[in-house]
Design a protein around this motif. Structure first.
Motif, short mmCIF file in Angstrom:
data_model
loop_
_atom_site.label_atom_id
_atom_site.label_comp_id
_atom_site.label_asym_id
_atom_site.label_seq_id
_atom_site.Cartn_x
_atom_site.Cartn_y
_atom_site.Cartn_z
N ILE A 232 30.48 37.99 45.53
CA ILE A 232 31.31 37.00 44.83
C ILE A 232 32.34 36.40 45.80
CG2 ILE A 232 32.98 38.69 43.92
CD1 ILE A 232 31.73 35.54 42.08
N THR A 233 32.66 37.11 46.88
CA THR A 233 33.61 36.58 47.86
C THR A 233 32.93 35.69 48.91
OG1 THR A 233 33.34 38.65 49.06
CG2 THR A 233 35.30 38.46 47.68
N SER A 234 31.59 35.62 48.90
CA SER A 234 30.92 34.72 49.84
C SER A 234 31.18 33.28 49.40
CB SER A 234 29.40 34.95 49.84
OG SER A 234 29.09 36.31 50.02
N PRO A 235 31.47 32.37 50.34
CA PRO A 235 31.68 30.98 49.95
C PRO A 235 30.41 30.35 49.37
CG PRO A 235 32.44 31.38 52.20
CD PRO A 235 31.66 32.59 51.78
N GLU B 159 31.42 32.88 35.54
CA GLU B 159 32.76 33.11 34.99
C GLU B 159 33.87 32.68 35.96
OE1 GLU B 159 33.53 37.12 33.79
OE2 GLU B 159 35.56 36.64 33.09
N PHE B 160 33.78 33.12 37.21
CA PHE B 160 34.89 32.89 38.15
C PHE B 160 34.63 31.76 39.14
CE2 PHE B 160 34.96 37.53 37.21
CZ PHE B 160 36.13 37.56 36.47
N LYS C 196 29.08 36.59 37.22
CA LYS C 196 30.40 36.40 37.83
C LYS C 196 30.58 34.99 38.37
CE LYS C 196 32.10 40.89 39.20
NZ LYS C 196 32.58 41.72 40.32
N ILE D 282 35.32 27.78 50.42
CA ILE D 282 35.51 28.33 51.78
C ILE D 282 35.42 29.84 51.74
CG2 ILE D 282 36.86 26.43 52.71
CD1 ILE D 282 39.37 28.06 52.05
N GLN E 265 34.05 30.22 45.75
CA GLN E 265 34.99 29.37 46.48
C GLN E 265 34.22 28.48 47.46
OE1 GLN E 265 38.17 29.38 45.72
NE2 GLN E 265 38.10 31.15 44.34
#
Lengths: 517, 247
Positions: free
Chosen positions: A151-154, A511-512, A508, A517, A515
């Protein structure tokens, strides 16, 4: 005076039409009126085929360049991740028979040749890992049902290489809205009643039911199998390829999940049947399943029986849709001021999802090569035709490769597929070379290549192709090869632990959001 | 960790040692902050942005170390720094969401009853002998209120920065005095080039919304990275001295 190219008229509002419009409009800044003007005419009486649900990783770049948000794409198009394909029962037909064609390249590829090292090892050891497992960590990720990123991968960035599964119908509306609202594509909903040619043979304008005459400097035929402009109007003949690729019929069906939170398989599953193969594609809310087969080897009723057996009890409430396929393509793809993209240019079969990628590549090429004037267009057309013909030939070779390596004997379909008369010479030549060395970049030297040498390695060695390693020169960098195998093992441990469940990540993202970047 | 909703009746006997709150940050290289803390935080730490590993959403943090689980300000007994972030000082208290029957989410104060701050030797209680809230609890409530209110402004700041493309990934490639290379990824900061290229209208909007000060706080704070490197080098040479003694 030179006839400057200022406007493009696209006929047909399916995936091909809208993707082509979007790709060219994004490249030529159509939205601010500075660049080339693009209009697209689509009929509201002619339906779209809309089966194509698998993409290549190229779709990530394509959408990014068009300025589409990957988060929106997941929210709007029932999208899921595709990390290559699992081919079941293609070799022997046994229930345990499978191999992977993953999207992650072999570790160290192309500078290291792990294929030869693996082959030497596998010949000595019964317990050798499969080729794809030995050289790539993605099979392990797929078998556990994991997503290719975090989920933190751009947006559009992956840990493991990935493509998409998507709902073709929703995808068309999604891209259409983006083209019209953001990229300045002019949308005309109408029927073409007549195509009028000038004395030079070019298309002069289209007559329509309600919108009068539509002109353009370049006409792009995205009218589907009908090939209204290139085939019907310009008279470019169809080249039949059914002597090589026998699939000519599809039975497609949408299969619901058992539960809303059922796992989504993160790869395409292709299961060989008696007279063809079944695709199985997991979207967010349903699976897309279809049997493609050869109607000269079996009947529709028999095929339906096989499809029902595959789906199981659920098939009772489902209504499969029958689609006819004519394997082949137009003799040329650009004639005069008319170029065909998508089904209007040709179609083979859904194996290896080559349809959407060919649309992307063709539109990209038209956008990049866009002739400045009508006078220079013929030069561009010639180059486009050469490249596109090369691409079709490579796709045909690669698809046929899957059939000729099968050892199935359970029907004429499989036996006939191995008949040397049905195998293109170019493929026969390659196979001869590969009996003594692994496929490498030296086999694929055009800048218009479709499948990397790695894809041929995955299919050849996944299907048990034997390479004679007895006369191979000893590897000059054995240490580096050992290290690459070890690196793959540690990547396997790392990513099977760190990557999330496929559906969890998709939930996810919805929902979120991801990003940029 | 075991969070329960704080009950003045049920938890009246609890003894809490607030000095131990900082110990819980001993291995935190990132501590989340809210925008109202930027000005103070900038005097001590680099302010960076990072993604929440569960949601992928950006939040501001103070950077305490040059690798995961490293807090260079932790002296062994306390955070040796002039400003300790509210998210450390509130511990062992947390803000939880109550499930109300109306469906509306209300913030409730929770306590981690497994926290090491709860100790028989603790000096603080949540209620005074007369049953009213103790000064300690009042201070905690004030901290928590600042955090909850600050969250909304922080979200506004982040979404504005993102909409103007002002965040960019930063990679720290550091070589310590003893030659050891450090490579830190996953952190983001303000893209100064893009910030300086903003047109007048956008700068004015940032000014009006009170976001311009925050951006400058972040930019100024990045220089604190040199302080972290200094602390890390000191720690390395101290370690070296220890090893030499042992030999």
């Amino acid at each position: 005076m030179a006839h400057v190219i200022r406007s493009i008229c696209i006929v047909g509002g399916g995936t091909a039409g809208w993707l082509t419009a979007g790709i060219i409009a994004a490249r030529h800044r159509s939205e601010d009126g500075q660049g080339i003007r693009i209009k697209l005419i689509e009929s509201d009486t002619i339906g779209t085929i809309g089966v194509g649900e698998g993409t290549w990783p190229t779709m990530r770049t394509t959408l990014k360049k068009m300025g589409v948000s990957e988060t929106d794409f997941f929210r709007e198009c029932n999208t899921s991740f595709k990390q290559g394909a699992k081919f079941a029962r293609w070799v022997t037909g046994d229930p345990s028979d499978f191999y992977y064609h993953p999207l992650v390249l072999p570790e160290g590829f192309p500078s290291l040749d792990l294929a030869s090292a693996w082959m030497e090892y596998a010949e000595k050891r019964q317990d050798a890992p499969s080729f794809s497992n030995a050289v790539s960590y993605q099979e392990a990720v797929c078998e556990l049902g994991l997503a290719p990123k975090l989920i933190t991968s751009p947006e559009y960035a992956g840990i493991a290489n990935y493509a998409y599964h998507l709902d073709a119908g929703r995808f068309v509306s999604f891209i259409r809205d983006h083209c019209v609202n953001r990229l300045g594509v002019h949308h005309v909903v109408d029927d073409v009643t007549r195509v009028v040619r000038s004395e030079t043979g070019d298309i002069a304008y289209l007559e329509t039911s309600k919108s009068g005459q539509l002109d353009g400097d370049l006409f792009i035929d995205c009218s589907g199998f009908r090939s209204l402009l290139l085939g019907e109007t310009m008279g470019v003949p169809f080249v039949d390829c059914s002597d090589v690729l026998f699939i000519d019929r599809a039975l497609a069906v949408q299969v619901p999940y058992d539960a809303a939170d059922s796992d989504i398989v993160p790869h395409t599953v292709s299961t060989a049947q008696k007279h063809g193969w079944i695709w199985d594609i997991g979207l967010q809310s349903r699976r897309g399943v279809g049997y493609v087969f050869s109607s000269s080897h079996t009947t529709v009723d028999a095929a339906l029986g096989e499809l029902q057996a595959y789906i199981g009890e659920k098939h009772r409430s489902l209504q499969p849709r029958e689609i006819k396929i004519h394997a082949g393509h137009r003799q040329t793809f650009w004639k005069g001021n008319c170029v065909a993209v998508g089904l209007a240019g040709g179609f083979l079969e859904p194996l290896e999802a080559s349809a959407l990628v060919l649309i992307e590549l063709s539109a990209e090429m038209i956008g990049a090569m866009m002739p400045a004037t009508r006078e220079t267009m013929d030069i561009i057309a010639k180059r486009f035709n050469q490249t596109t013909q090369y691409r079709w030939d490579r796709i045909i070779d690669f698809l046929k490769l899957h059939y000729i390596l099968s050892k199935r004997e359970d029907s004429r379909f499989w036996i006939d597929n191995r008949d040397p008369a049905s195998i293109p010479d170019s493929l026969k030549d390659q196979i001869e070379l590969w009996r003594y060395r692994a496929p490498g970049d030296q086999d694929f030297t055009s800048n218009a290549e479709m499948f990397p040498a790695a894809s041929y390695q995955y299919v050849l060695f996944g299907m048990g192709f034997r390479m004679d390693t007895s006369d191979l020169e000893p590897a000059s960098h054995a240490g580096a090869i050992e290290q690459a195998f070890a690196r793959n093992e540690s990547l396997k441990i790392k990513w099977t632990k760190a990557l999330p469940n496929n559906r969890n990540l998709i939930n996810k993202i919805k929902e979120f959001g991801l990003q940029k970047i | 960790m075991h969070l329960v909703e704080l009950s003045r009746a049920e938890h009246s006997e609890l003894k809490i040692n607030p000095d131990l709150a900082e110990a819980s940050a001993a291995k935190q290289h990132l501590i989340p902050i809210v925008v109202s803390e930027f000005r103070k935080a900038a005097t001590q730490y680099p302010i960076v942005f990072a993604k929440n590993p569960e949601t992928g959403r950006f939040a501001p943090y103070v950077l305490n170390g040059l690798e995961p689980e490293e807090n260079l300000f932790w002296s062994g007994t306390k955070m040796d720094v002039a400003y300790v972030p509210l998210n450390v000082r509130r511990r062992p208290f947390f803000v939880g969401m109550a499930d109300t029957s109306s469906g509306a989410n209300d913030n409730v104060l929770c306590i981690d009853i497994e926290s090491s701050c709860i100790a028989a030797s603790g000096q603080k209680s949540i209620v005074d002998p007369d049953g009213s809230d103790s000064p300690y609890l009042k201070e905690i409530l004030s901290i928590v209120r600042t955090l909850v209110q600050g969250q909304e402004q922080t979200n506004t700041f982040i979404s504005t920065a993102l909409s103007l493309d002002l965040l960019c990934p930063i990679v720290l490639d550091i070589v310590l005095e003893d030659g050891k290379p450090l490579h830190v990824e996953g952190l983001y900061s303000i893209d100064e080039d893009r910030f300086r290229a903003l047109d007048k209208d956008k700068v004015e909007r940032l000014w009006n919304e009170g976001l311009l000060d925050l951006i400058y706080s972040v930019i100024v704070s990045t220089g604190q990275i040199f302080n972290l490197i200094r602390l890390r080098n000191e720690r390395e040479s101290l370690n070296l001295a220890w090893r030499d003694n042992e030999n």
